[in-house]
Design a protein around this motif. Structure first.
Motif, PDB file in Angstrom:
ATOM      1  N   GLU A  89      -4.222  -0.853   0.430  1.00  0.00           N
ATOM      2  CA  GLU A  89      -3.088  -0.023   0.007  1.00  0.00           C
ATOM      3  C   GLU A  89      -2.175  -0.718  -1.006  1.00  0.00           C
ATOM      4  OE1 GLU A  89      -4.299  -0.744   3.218  1.00  0.00           O
ATOM      5  OE2 GLU A  89      -2.532  -1.834   3.857  1.00  0.00           O
ATOM      6  N   THR A  90      -2.587  -1.880  -1.522  1.00  0.00           N
ATOM      7  CA  THR A  90      -1.746  -2.583  -2.507  1.00  0.00           C
ATOM      8  C   THR A  90      -1.731  -1.797  -3.820  1.00  0.00           C
ATOM      9  OG1 THR A  90      -2.409  -4.685  -1.514  1.00  0.00           O
ATOM     10  CG2 THR A  90      -1.311  -4.786  -3.661  1.00  0.00           C
ATOM     11  N   GLU A  97       5.418  -1.433   2.280  1.00  0.00           N
ATOM     12  CA  GLU A  97       5.252  -2.774   2.851  1.00  0.00           C
ATOM     13  C   GLU A  97       5.340  -3.803   1.734  1.00  0.00           C
ATOM     14  OE1 GLU A  97       3.772  -4.221   5.815  1.00  0.00           O
ATOM     15  OE2 GLU A  97       3.291  -2.463   7.041  1.00  0.00           O
ATOM     16  N   ARG A 107      -4.461  -5.805  -0.201  1.00  0.00           N
ATOM     17  CA  ARG A 107      -4.913  -4.911   0.864  1.00  0.00           C
ATOM     18  C   ARG A 107      -5.411  -3.638   0.196  1.00  0.00           C
ATOM     19  NH1 ARG A 107       0.711  -4.945   4.312  1.00  0.00           N
ATOM     20  NH2 ARG A 107       0.988  -7.202   4.400  1.00  0.00           N
ATOM     21  N   SER A 115       4.938  -7.978   0.770  1.00  0.00           N
ATOM     22  CA  SER A 115       4.659  -9.353   1.178  1.00  0.00           C
ATOM     23  C   SER A 115       4.688 -10.259  -0.042  1.00  0.00           C
ATOM     24  CB  SER A 115       3.335  -9.468   1.936  1.00  0.00           C
ATOM     25  OG  SER A 115       2.282  -8.920   1.188  1.00  0.00           O
ATOM     26  N   ASP A 139      12.048  -1.801   1.808  1.00  0.00           N
ATOM     27  CA  ASP A 139      11.471  -1.737   3.155  1.00  0.00           C
ATOM     28  C   ASP A 139      11.925  -0.463   3.891  1.00  0.00           C
ATOM     29  OD1 ASP A 139      14.099  -2.638   3.303  1.00  0.00           O
ATOM     30  OD2 ASP A 139      13.735  -3.810   5.123  1.00  0.00           O
ATOM     31  N   ASP A 163       2.302   2.454   1.036  1.00  0.00           N
ATOM     32  CA  ASP A 163       1.803   1.579  -0.038  1.00  0.00           C
ATOM     33  C   ASP A 163       2.252   0.138   0.221  1.00  0.00           C
ATOM     34  OD1 ASP A 163       0.648   3.707  -1.342  1.00  0.00           O
ATOM     35  OD2 ASP A 163       2.228   3.909  -2.863  1.00  0.00           O
ATOM     36  N   HIS A 164       1.551  -0.775  -0.396  1.00  0.00           N
ATOM     37  CA  HIS A 164       1.868  -2.194  -0.243  1.00  0.00           C
ATOM     38  C   HIS A 164       2.217  -2.804  -1.595  1.00  0.00           C
ATOM     39  CE1 HIS A 164       0.235  -6.515   0.064  1.00  0.00           C
ATOM     40  NE2 HIS A 164       1.362  -6.502   0.741  1.00  0.00           N
TER      41      HIS A 164
END
Ligand SMILES: *Cc1c(COP(=O)(O)O)cnc(C)c1O
Length: 390
Positions: free
Chosen positions: A139-140, A120, A137, A122, A115, A94-95
């Protein structure tokens, strides 16, 4: 009593603070029991074990849900424990997208703990909606923001972020610690999860550590409750009691702190030793108009300003105030001062700190409930002591 039509400060006093029927005590007792007698083997009463539920904590959670316009709340042992519980909804692959202007401890949790789990992370300047949109993304799962941001007091459009998150199938989580529900209620603007460090404005007296999550959807509550009960970072009954007591004066405190902060910001903006003042209540602040819409009846008690003279000047300045006490944290009756580059945001990579505009000469203050004139005089004498002002 139907409390839904009552005003904020009335609910702060009456919701979740039901009188104790047996004795008539106007303040509910603090329930310290760790376990509860059950009606039968395999038949469960309302409470069974204090990690899973506690009446003092439940009372506070009812107040918090009401004040944040949610349906359910969960109280945690710290603000970080509350954020950590949210991140535990995510899985490897997942993001998570977060704003750049966030609490230093959140940055550390996302970059140095989360992490490790394969999630992920950002960062994106959340004030720039085009950049936020572009950073999603497939996967966010979660967009995490703060408004006003920390320590630069950036203002993020919560409603617009909720729309973007939902369009991309993600939740919006808002750390509402700086604004408090007196000034901003993110769930009303479309957010899915509101988080607080109870340690700050909600407790309000620098004498407890706690965190909270508030949601509207029962399903999200159930998932978060499962995480909380399974991992155990619950608020203690004593700290729940202290938070409930603090909440009763929350509106009065935040309104007065906002008034004092605006006066101090106006004072600082006129000083030759101040490079720039970051306070959303000033018309020159880039987020002023948005803040005027999103924050109701004040701009909060937090501000940052940059001193001419860099790291040493800021260090000397924050060590020279007498009423503003040199300490991290915020939101309490006593005013505090700190240097983000050396203190609250020291856990950032220096390059990240620079890139995010947290300069060495930056000073952050939390305006308390002292007379504002005394606070103003204290800042001026510190500037003189640091050789900045004549
Ligand atoms: C203090 C703070 C936190 C963390 O809360 P703790 O109670 O210290 O764990 C998170 N976000 C913001 C904005 C804070 O100020």
């Amino acid at each position: 009593m139907d409390t839904s039509s009552l005003r904020f400060r009335t609910r702060a006093i009456h919701v979740g603070n039901e009188k104790e029927p047996r004795t008539g005590a106007v303040v509910p007792p603090v329930h310290v029991a760790s376990t509860y007698i059950q009606p039968g083997a395999g038949t469960w009463g309302e409470y069974d074990y204090t990690r899973s539920g506690n009446p003092t904590r439940s009372g506070l959670e009812a107040t918090l849900a009401s004040l944040e316009s949610g349906t359910r709340a969960l109280a945690f042992s710290s603000g970080m424990a509350a954020i950590h519980a949210v991140t535990m909804l995510l899985r490897s692959g997942d993001h998570l997208l977060a704003g750049t202007d966030i609490y230093g401890g959140t940055y550390r949790l996302l970059h140095k703990i989360l992490d490790r789990t394969g999630v992920e992370v950002s960062l994106v300047p959340a004030t720039d909606l085009a950049k936020v949109e572009a950073a999603f993304r497939p996967e966010t799962k979660l967009l995490w923001i703060e408004s006003p941001g920390n320590p630069l007091m950036s203002i993020t459009d919560i409603g617009a972020c909720a729309e973007l998150a939902h369009r991309h199938g993600a939740w919006l989580g808002v750390d509402n610690t700086f604004a408090s529900p007196v000034l901003t209620r993110p769930l009303e603007l479309g957010a899915d999860i509101v988080m607080h460090s109870l340690t700050k404005y909600l407790g309000g007296h620098s004498d407890l550590l706690g965190g909270a999550l508030v949601v509207r959807q029962q399903e999200l509550y159930d998932q978060l409750y499962f995480v909380q009960n399974a991992t155990g970072a619950v608020l203690s009954p004593w700290d729940a009691f202290l938070t409930s007591r603090g909440l009763k004066t929350l509106e009065l405190r935040v309104r007065e702190q906002s008034r004092s902060a605006l006066r101090i910001a106006e004072f600082l903006a006129e000083q030759s030793w101040v490079e720039r003042v970051l306070y959303p209540g000033l018309p020159g602040h880039p987020g002023h108009e948005l803040a005027a819409r999103q924050m109701q009846g004040g701009f909060g008690g937090m501000m940052s300003f940059e001193l001419r003279g860099g790291f040493e000047a800021a260090q000397c300045f924050v060590e020279s105030t007498r009423l503003f006490q040199l300490a991290v944290s915020l939101g309490a009756v006593e005013s505090l001062i700190e240097q983000p580059a050396a203190m609250s945001h020291a856990s950032y990579d220096p390059a990240d700190r620079e890139a995010h505009g947290i300069r060495d000469g930056l000073v952050r203050i939390s305006v308390g409930l002292e007379a504002w004139e005394d606070l103003r005089d204290d800042l001026l004498q510190a500037a003189q002591a640091a050789g900045l002002a004549g």
